[in-house]
Scaffold this motif. Sequence first.
Motif, PDB file in Angstrom:
ATOM      1  N   GLU A  24       9.874  -3.213  -6.270  1.00  0.00           N
ATOM      2  CA  GLU A  24       9.130  -2.385  -5.322  1.00  0.00           C
ATOM      3  C   GLU A  24       8.148  -1.452  -6.049  1.00  0.00           C
ATOM      4  OE1 GLU A  24       8.823  -2.219  -2.008  1.00  0.00           O
ATOM      5  OE2 GLU A  24       9.978  -4.083  -1.930  1.00  0.00           O
ATOM      6  N   THR A  25       8.513  -1.043  -7.258  1.00  0.00           N
ATOM      7  CA  THR A  25       7.649  -0.104  -7.986  1.00  0.00           C
ATOM      8  C   THR A  25       6.400  -0.773  -8.554  1.00  0.00           C
ATOM      9  OG1 THR A  25       8.804  -0.448 -10.087  1.00  0.00           O
ATOM     10  CG2 THR A  25       9.693   1.234  -8.618  1.00  0.00           C
ATOM     11  N   VAL A  26       6.385  -2.104  -8.610  1.00  0.00           N
ATOM     12  CA  VAL A  26       5.249  -2.799  -9.232  1.00  0.00           C
ATOM     13  C   VAL A  26       4.584  -3.776  -8.268  1.00  0.00           C
ATOM     14  CG1 VAL A  26       6.069  -2.584 -11.598  1.00  0.00           C
ATOM     15  CG2 VAL A  26       6.818  -4.519 -10.204  1.00  0.00           C
ATOM     16  N   LYS A  27       4.808  -3.614  -6.959  1.00  0.00           N
ATOM     17  CA  LYS A  27       4.191  -4.531  -6.002  1.00  0.00           C
ATOM     18  C   LYS A  27       2.666  -4.503  -6.068  1.00  0.00           C
ATOM     19  CE  LYS A  27       5.841  -5.323  -1.897  1.00  0.00           C
ATOM     20  NZ  LYS A  27       6.379  -5.129  -0.523  1.00  0.00           N
ATOM     21  N   PRO A  28       2.037  -3.320  -6.134  1.00  0.00           N
ATOM     22  CA  PRO A  28       0.567  -3.337  -6.265  1.00  0.00           C
ATOM     23  C   PRO A  28       0.113  -4.042  -7.537  1.00  0.00           C
ATOM     24  CG  PRO A  28       1.341  -1.156  -5.641  1.00  0.00           C
ATOM     25  CD  PRO A  28       2.552  -1.943  -6.008  1.00  0.00           C
ATOM     26  N   LEU A  29       0.877  -3.849  -8.630  1.00  0.00           N
ATOM     27  CA  LEU A  29       0.558  -4.536  -9.881  1.00  0.00           C
ATOM     28  C   LEU A  29       0.630  -6.046  -9.692  1.00  0.00           C
ATOM     29  CD1 LEU A  29       0.057  -4.609 -12.952  1.00  0.00           C
ATOM     30  CD2 LEU A  29       2.540  -4.430 -13.253  1.00  0.00           C
ATOM     31  N   HIS A  30       1.659  -6.508  -8.952  1.00  0.00           N
ATOM     32  CA  HIS A  30       1.790  -7.952  -8.727  1.00  0.00           C
ATOM     33  C   HIS A  30       0.596  -8.485  -7.946  1.00  0.00           C
ATOM     34  CE1 HIS A  30       4.574 -11.525  -7.530  1.00  0.00           C
ATOM     35  NE2 HIS A  30       3.593 -11.888  -8.345  1.00  0.00           N
ATOM     36  N   LEU A  36       4.433   1.827 -15.871  1.00  0.00           N
ATOM     37  CA  LEU A  36       4.735   0.828 -14.834  1.00  0.00           C
ATOM     38  C   LEU A  36       6.192   0.371 -14.907  1.00  0.00           C
ATOM     39  CD1 LEU A  36       1.496  -1.349 -15.124  1.00  0.00           C
ATOM     40  CD2 LEU A  36       1.954   0.539 -13.534  1.00  0.00           C
ATOM     41  N   LEU A  37       6.638  -0.014 -16.084  1.00  0.00           N
ATOM     42  CA  LEU A  37       8.026  -0.449 -16.293  1.00  0.00           C
ATOM     43  C   LEU A  37       8.524   0.152 -17.591  1.00  0.00           C
ATOM     44  CD1 LEU A  37       7.650  -4.260 -15.417  1.00  0.00           C
ATOM     45  CD2 LEU A  37       8.912  -2.577 -14.071  1.00  0.00           C
ATOM     46  N   THR A  38       9.641   0.858 -17.538  1.00  0.00           N
ATOM     47  CA  THR A  38      10.208   1.438 -18.753  1.00  0.00           C
ATOM     48  C   THR A  38      11.700   1.157 -18.794  1.00  0.00           C
ATOM     49  OG1 THR A  38      10.610   3.550 -17.656  1.00  0.00           O
ATOM     50  CG2 THR A  38       8.501   3.301 -18.817  1.00  0.00           C
ATOM     51  N   SER A  39      12.215   1.014 -20.024  1.00  0.00           N
ATOM     52  CA  SER A  39      13.656   0.758 -20.173  1.00  0.00           C
ATOM     53  C   SER A  39      14.057   1.093 -21.598  1.00  0.00           C
ATOM     54  CB  SER A  39      13.984  -0.705 -19.875  1.00  0.00           C
ATOM     55  OG  SER A  39      13.352  -1.556 -20.820  1.00  0.00           O
ATOM     56  N   PHE A  40      15.354   1.320 -21.764  1.00  0.00           N
ATOM     57  CA  PHE A  40      15.938   1.481 -23.094  1.00  0.00           C
ATOM     58  C   PHE A  40      16.752   0.222 -23.393  1.00  0.00           C
ATOM     59  CE2 PHE A  40      14.989   5.868 -22.153  1.00  0.00           C
ATOM     60  CZ  PHE A  40      14.616   6.388 -23.379  1.00  0.00           C
TER      61      PHE A  40
END
Length: 942
Positions: A661-667, A769-773
């Motif tokens: 949902e956080t990257v739908k515009p990016l898609h 846009l996308l972050t993770s450890f």
Amino acid sequence: MFSQQIKHLISAVFAALFILAVPAFSYAKLPSAIAVLPVSGDGQPEDLKELRVTFFNHIGSKNYADTELSVIDSKIFLMEEKSGKQWQDFTTKELGDALGVDGLVYVNVLGVDKIYAGIYGSLTVSMAVKLVDAETGAIIWEKEDRVLKQSGSIPLSPWSAISTAVSSALVLRDSVKIGLFDELCRGIAKQMPEPVDLLRLRPPTIFSVVTNALDSPFKTGSEILVSLKGDEGLDAYFDIGTMRKGIEMQETAPGQYLGKYVVVSGDNWENQTIAVSLNNKLKRTSAKTQVPYQITVDTVPPAQPADFASSIAGKGLRLTWTMLNETDMKDYIIQKATIAQPEYAELAHTPLNEYTDENIEYGQKVFYRLLAKDTAGNLSRYSEISRMVVKPGPTEVSGELKEGTTFYALASPYIIKGTLKVPKGIRLDIEEGTVLKFEDGASLLVEGSVKAVGSEKQNIVFRGKNYTVSLSDTGDNGGIFEHVFFHEGTGLTAANSSVSFTNCRIEGLEKGISLLHGATVKISRSRFTANKTGLAAGAGSLACSESEFSGNETAISVADADADIKDVIFRDNSMNLAARKPLNIKSVLMNDRPSFEVIRSFQGDVTIDNIRPFGKSLTALKNDSSNDLSSQVAETLSAGRFTETDRLLDTMKELFPERYETVKPLHGYVMRKAGREQEGAAMMAAAKAPYSKVLESPNQSGIRFVRVRIPALGSGEGIGKLAVSKASRQAVKSFTDEAAGSLDREKNFTVNEKIYSVSDKYVDNSFPLLTSFSGNFFDGLYLVQIRPETVVNDLTELGIIGGKGRNLRIAVVSCSADNNILPTLVNNLAGMKFTVTELSARSCSVGDYRDEAKRSSDLLLIVKEQFGISESRVSKNLKMISADLTVNMYDLRTGGQIYDTSKGSVVYHMNQSMGKKSAILSCYEQVRDNLMNKVIETDRKK
């Protein structure tokens, strides 16, 4: 004291008598030590060698200090090696000094004439011998003689004792030859003078030796025979190389000795020489000679012949096997038996690895044995096959079987028409190597039983279009399938039947194996490949182990069946397993794929304890997969591979909807870049995010996607700010690389100091846009919006690039019917400040554009797109689309081609038009960076 005086007196008397009997000029010149030189003349090398040995044996009893032949040969060899000359070229003095003798014996064979008829016909041997003074070269004594043996009976002693026991005519001929050699050499040696030395004890005399060495090699139970002719009343024995010593010989007649050695199992010798000795124990003297032929003993049989098989040939039954790779192979023995004649009889001998039996009758069952035989006569263990001799196929079958029936490989292919039914109480046996070919829509219905047992080398094959194999109400052991290849067709079903599949291949079927109510199916060591559904367990009981599923649309589906699945391999299936009821699998092996692709391939209530090579359970893999997928999105998007990113975001939507949902515009943005223009535009309009306006910005060259990967130390505090700073620097660097291309060391230092160090100056916006450890690393994907004009201006002022515009003017044209790449290419060039002119397509020849392009441009790019469309074997709903992109670059000032590049790509897509666009964009993404660098390099040179 008196006895010593008497002894000397007797010696003196005998010496005086001998001196009176021999002319003074003769003995005065005789040497004391002699050497018998290699024999020369007319004859086979083995005959010349035999004559030399025989003559040497006969003069061994004379009062000369003679040198062993092996010592003479060794010294001559060293002389020749050192000087480069042949021994005949040395003077007699040089030979005498080297050999340590004062006399040389030259033997010249004038002729060995043989005429054989049966064992032998006639044999004539002529020889000349001369004794030469080594110091002066003067001839002391010479003699020439010949002997003749006419056809007739074999000579008697000593050869009569051995000739009746040998099996080779060669040995009998050899016995005659040796007898004549002995007679000739004895006659000449008898007349050869010798020095007076009555006090010297003469060794025993060996006149000749005969063996059956030419029967070599010998096997277990063979007799190695040796016959000797020499002085009578002595002790004789022989040695076989270093392997057997002191084998006693019996004196069968005065002066005739015979000995033998019986080969036992375990005796294995190669190239051993027989040495024969004759001893006088009273005088403590002995004589020894060697047989000129070496022998080999081989008690090891050949290996059992492998791959013994039969097939129908033009004139009979063709038998074939694999040739043994053994150096001592002689031939193969074929034995045959039939029902009428059950005892095996020898059919043929052949050195080849095939034989055709032309004496066959159709309807007759025959049995064959095959043995290998080596040169020693050892026989291998036999290989055995049996075969019903039937008329060669094709054989048409249909309707209902009335009795137990066997399908034979020789009658293949069996053409199945309509429905072939195996009723209750009837069994169908299918022989290895048999082929069943089903007409379109034909079927095999088994209500009795079927047993199809092939082999690794000879599979049984089922093939055709839309055929079915059904086992219904067969009960236990209704179907046994081993090494069977099921190719294409609709599928196999089992209901109220027990069926087993071992080492089978199920390939290209609509639904490979289906279990219905009451089915009990066991599958092991089998392969399911390119099926729409490999294995469908709708009901009943399934046990599947050690099997491989590869390239299937769905590998395994389990509905209401009790399933025990273990140790299976999944490779490149769209769906590995779908289960409607809880299912636990202990272990599976998969090809190395991203973890999110693995998770996507299992649907339903499935648990897996160990997924190799990950070494994790399915549950643990799901926990790691979200970060793995985000990392893949970041990697592909930052590299500009929009087609791949599009597929990955589709996967995120399916597996991790909350994160998606956080990257739908990016898609939506990625969709448009990947060729899904309408879908992407709709998604961007519907889904809003803080960065949506940036993605819709008309200044697309300022949009940069950057992946940042930073070690996460301590608590990780402040890592976000650091990541934003690093993303800004990477975004500016990315644009600078496109604008300036490769830089020398000095300019690179200037850019680092004046541009990259103040990268924030050029950045308007930066969005995570996308972050993770992941482990000890922070992994992030950032959208960075830069001001390209500002970067270009500063690069120009620093002298890194030319004026505010580009010097190079570029004309572009797409010469193919499809025009997917040209808009993207024009945007890329315009974003780098090049003046771009689009030309109308006419052909793919540069000559059709050169004049027009030269009026407004310096460089011409010709783009060509080619496509291939075919049906997918994975699914009927998919198309396999192959794309090839070619870009040629021409310098319009010189007229020459300065660059060309091409790439290919394959995608599977339900929509042909969208699939073509996706495939060709994938090609462009692979060539884009190198193409742009070449354009910048050309601009810099101008």
